[in-house]
Every structure is written in C-alpha cells, then in structure tokens.
Write an enzyme that holds these catalytic residues in place. Structure first.
Site: not given
Ligand code: PGA
Length: 247
Positions: A136, A138, A67, A143
C-alpha cells in the site's frame, strides 16, 4: 532520486552490501537505520557473510530500528528488536547496546516517539536509512494518510499490513499487533541518505507511485521524491509498472 533496476534480488543485495561496507570503511561511526521485513532479510544475510570476510570494523556503528510493534511481550521473537538481533546483531557479533529502537511498551507509547527522536539526534542523526515498501506504499509503519511531516509516533496498522505480516505470527492474523510505533515520514526524510528496496511484482504498483506518482499522503513513499539523496533498488518485477522503466 536514483532508480537502479537490477537483474534480480541477488544482484541488488550484493550492490547494497558493498555500498554499506564502503560507507562504514569511510566513516567508522556511521549511523544506520534498519528496516525489518522480507525485503531486507537477504541483505542482512549477505552483510553477515560479507562483513565477516571483509574484516570491516562495525564496532563504532550505531544501528537504529525504523519501527517496532506495540503490545508484544519483551521476549517475543516477533519484536523487531529480536528479529534484528537474530538476523544481524548476533551473527555479526555486534554489541547489542549499539542497537536502538523505540520503546515498545504500550504504557509509554506516547512518550516513546519523542524519546526516540532524542536518541537519534544524540547520535548525530541517521547517515544511511534502509527502507522496504508495503504493497500500500507505506514506509516504516506510516500507512496511507500519514502526514508527510510526521515524527516518530504510535500508528494503527491497516488490515492489509497485518495480513502481509501474519506470516511472522504463524499465519495467525489475530496474533498480529494492531498498533506499532514508527519513525515518521519527516523523521525518515531527515536521514542524510535513503535506500529503498523492493523485490517482485507484488510491489510494482507501490514502486510506480513512489517513484513516478504525485507526492501524496495516500502513497507515503512518494515523499521520498522530495529527499535530495535517495536510491531505489528494485528488481525487474518491482520495476514493471514504471512508465519510464527503459529511460
Ligand atoms: P516486506 O515489507 O519487506 O516484508 O515486503 C516491507 C514493508 O512492509 O515495509
């Protein structure tokens, strides 16, 4: 789905990196999907040091971002392309031309998705896709509420995601973009193999929903239950809410 509960992050990282190196040794032209975020940082550190020592040849590997933010200047260090350049491509001496990502130009945002899908297909699809998971649930920037069949497209970020990522913008929530472009859940699930990682208790609920919950758009990572070749690597904290942890 294979769920591997490791003692700690270090053990998980070593396992993942050894596995990736074995994959590349076996297929020099491997295509690898790269997630960005705190969960992946130690993996990239280990890959850089281990990759140098093991003298594995990464010259023909192609790397694809999961992304990218929209609305940041081309030279903004918070852009995921820049982050992956800094954490992996430059220290490992990879060719930057072998790093692909969705075009983060807001004007072309709507075209950028299909273009990126074409680039992934042209490379023969993704062999091994790495994923983190948001609190959450995602994956990428898909999302809750994202279609489980979605393709690469522009998405609006939820407040919780922007708050979690403010640490990469000097703690300033207002500096965190509101929009991003992300591989869709359908795109992610086209990868031949998926490896999702999570460290710490803050991810325990998201992991339980991903691994044991119903398959639902409200927990995007639950779509992985339908993929034939997924490994979820988690530490004791992230495993805490799994009902079948001992099993
Ligand atoms: P993080 O984020 O590795 O910084 O915890 C993961 C994500 O939001 O996909």
């Amino acid at each position: 789905m294979k769920v591997v509960i490791v003692e700690d992050e270090r053990q998980g990282v070593e396992m993942i990196v050894s596995d990736l190196i074995a994959v590349v040794k076996n297929k020099a032209t491997t295509t690898v999907g790269l997630a960005t975020g705190g969960s992946m940082e130690t993996i990239y550190e280990e890959l850089v040091s281990h990759g140098r020592e093991s003298a594995v040849n990464f010259d023909e590997v192609r790397w694809f971002l999961l992304d990218e933010y929209l609305g940041l200047n081309a030279d903004d260090p918070a852009r995921y392309r820049a982050v992956i350049r800094k954490q992996l491509v430059d220290p490992l001496g990879l060719d930057p031309a072998h790093l692909y990502g969705p075009e983060p130009d807001l004007a072309s945002g709507e075209d950028a998705g299909p273009k990126y899908e074409t680039a992934i297909r042209a490379a023969g699809g993704i062999d091994l896709q790495f994923l983190g998971i948001g609190r959450d649930g995602h994956i990428g920037f898909n999302e809750p509420g994202s279609s489980l069949a979605s393709r690469t497209r522009v998405k609006k970020l939820r407040p919780e995601t922007r708050e979690d990522n403010a640490r990469y913008f000097g703690g300033h929530l207002s500096a965190v973009p509101t929009m991003a472009i992300t591989q869709g859940i359908g795109t992610i699930c086209d990868a031949r193999r998926l490896v999702l990682v999570a460290w710490g208790e803050a991810k325990a609920e998201a992991i339980a929903k991903c691994v044991e919950g119903p398959v639902t758009a409200m927990a995007p990572a639950s779509a992985l239950q339908l993929h034939p070749h997924v490994t979820v690597v988690i530490d004791q904290g992230a495993a805490q809410q799994l009902q079948l942890k001992d099993y």
